[in-house]
Design a protein around this motif. Sequence first.
Motif, PDB file in Angstrom:
ATOM      1  N   LYS A   6      28.286  -9.894 -33.746  1.00  0.00           N
ATOM      2  CA  LYS A   6      29.649 -10.072 -33.213  1.00  0.00           C
ATOM      3  C   LYS A   6      30.344 -11.259 -33.883  1.00  0.00           C
ATOM      4  O   LYS A   6      31.524 -11.191 -34.230  1.00  0.00           O
ATOM      5  N   GLU A   7      29.606 -12.369 -34.068  1.00  0.00           N
ATOM      6  CA  GLU A   7      30.182 -13.548 -34.724  1.00  0.00           C
ATOM      7  C   GLU A   7      30.522 -13.237 -36.183  1.00  0.00           C
ATOM      8  O   GLU A   7      31.565 -13.638 -36.693  1.00  0.00           O
ATOM      9  N   PHE A   8      29.603 -12.533 -36.848  1.00  0.00           N
ATOM     10  CA  PHE A   8      29.842 -12.145 -38.240  1.00  0.00           C
ATOM     11  C   PHE A   8      31.082 -11.264 -38.342  1.00  0.00           C
ATOM     12  O   PHE A   8      31.945 -11.469 -39.196  1.00  0.00           O
ATOM     13  N   ARG A   9      31.160 -10.304 -37.427  1.00  0.00           N
ATOM     14  CA  ARG A   9      32.305  -9.382 -37.410  1.00  0.00           C
ATOM     15  C   ARG A   9      33.607 -10.132 -37.194  1.00  0.00           C
ATOM     16  O   ARG A   9      34.593  -9.913 -37.906  1.00  0.00           O
ATOM     17  N   ALA A  10      33.628 -11.040 -36.225  1.00  0.00           N
ATOM     18  CA  ALA A  10      34.840 -11.817 -35.942  1.00  0.00           C
ATOM     19  C   ALA A  10      35.213 -12.684 -37.144  1.00  0.00           C
ATOM     20  O   ALA A  10      36.392 -12.788 -37.515  1.00  0.00           O
ATOM     21  N   ASP A  11      34.220 -13.299 -37.769  1.00  0.00           N
ATOM     22  CA  ASP A  11      34.468 -14.134 -38.940  1.00  0.00           C
ATOM     23  C   ASP A  11      35.024 -13.297 -40.094  1.00  0.00           C
ATOM     24  O   ASP A  11      35.985 -13.680 -40.764  1.00  0.00           O
ATOM     25  N   MET A  12      34.431 -12.157 -40.328  1.00  0.00           N
ATOM     26  CA  MET A  12      34.881 -11.287 -41.411  1.00  0.00           C
ATOM     27  C   MET A  12      36.279 -10.730 -41.136  1.00  0.00           C
ATOM     28  O   MET A  12      37.084 -10.603 -42.062  1.00  0.00           O
ATOM     29  N   LEU A  13      36.580 -10.407 -39.887  1.00  0.00           N
ATOM     30  CA  LEU A  13      37.935  -9.952 -39.545  1.00  0.00           C
ATOM     31  C   LEU A  13      38.951 -11.038 -39.882  1.00  0.00           C
ATOM     32  O   LEU A  13      40.018 -10.754 -40.444  1.00  0.00           O
ATOM     33  N   GLY A  14      38.638 -12.264 -39.569  1.00  0.00           N
ATOM     34  CA  GLY A  14      39.532 -13.377 -39.901  1.00  0.00           C
ATOM     35  C   GLY A  14      39.710 -13.531 -41.397  1.00  0.00           C
ATOM     36  O   GLY A  14      40.822 -13.748 -41.891  1.00  0.00           O
ATOM     37  N   GLN A  15      38.609 -13.402 -42.144  1.00  0.00           N
ATOM     38  CA  GLN A  15      38.700 -13.521 -43.599  1.00  0.00           C
ATOM     39  C   GLN A  15      39.513 -12.376 -44.200  1.00  0.00           C
ATOM     40  O   GLN A  15      40.339 -12.595 -45.093  1.00  0.00           O
ATOM     41  N   VAL A  16      39.286 -11.172 -43.704  1.00  0.00           N
ATOM     42  CA  VAL A  16      40.029 -10.018 -44.216  1.00  0.00           C
ATOM     43  C   VAL A  16      41.513 -10.146 -43.871  1.00  0.00           C
ATOM     44  O   VAL A  16      42.380  -9.834 -44.696  1.00  0.00           O
ATOM     45  N   ASP A  17      41.834 -10.619 -42.673  1.00  0.00           N
ATOM     46  CA  ASP A  17      43.237 -10.852 -42.322  1.00  0.00           C
ATOM     47  C   ASP A  17      43.875 -11.850 -43.275  1.00  0.00           C
ATOM     48  O   ASP A  17      45.006 -11.657 -43.731  1.00  0.00           O
ATOM     49  N   GLY A  18      43.157 -12.907 -43.600  1.00  0.00           N
ATOM     50  CA  GLY A  18      43.668 -13.902 -44.548  1.00  0.00           C
ATOM     51  C   GLY A  18      43.887 -13.297 -45.923  1.00  0.00           C
ATOM     52  O   GLY A  18      44.895 -13.568 -46.588  1.00  0.00           O
TER      53      GLY A  18
END
Length: 100
Positions: A6-18
């Motif tokens: 879940k943490e990885f997913r949230a982190d990756m979502l933030g990176q992809v949004d950026g």
Amino acid sequence: MDIFAKEFRADMLGQVDGLLDAKNVAATKVEEEALKLRAEQAQLTKTKARLANEECPVSVCPYCFYMSQKTSALTATDPTPDGIDQLKCKTCHNEWQQPD
């Protein structure tokens, strides 16, 4: 493992949004540049047609007439040391020799 995922997913979502935001900014800049280039192409097409199809009047600056589509009058300046009459454009400041 579930918390890590879940943490990885949230982190990756933030990176992809950026990354998406950065790509959107870059795409907008490219589109703006493309619009500028199309405007320049249109202006060059007009200039080419004018060069190919129109004669510049004798009393008008050739540079302004062909390149800027302006009819800027030429004014007489002092002759050259050889005695050749010269004309100067008040708009672009180019100097021309008086045609014979």
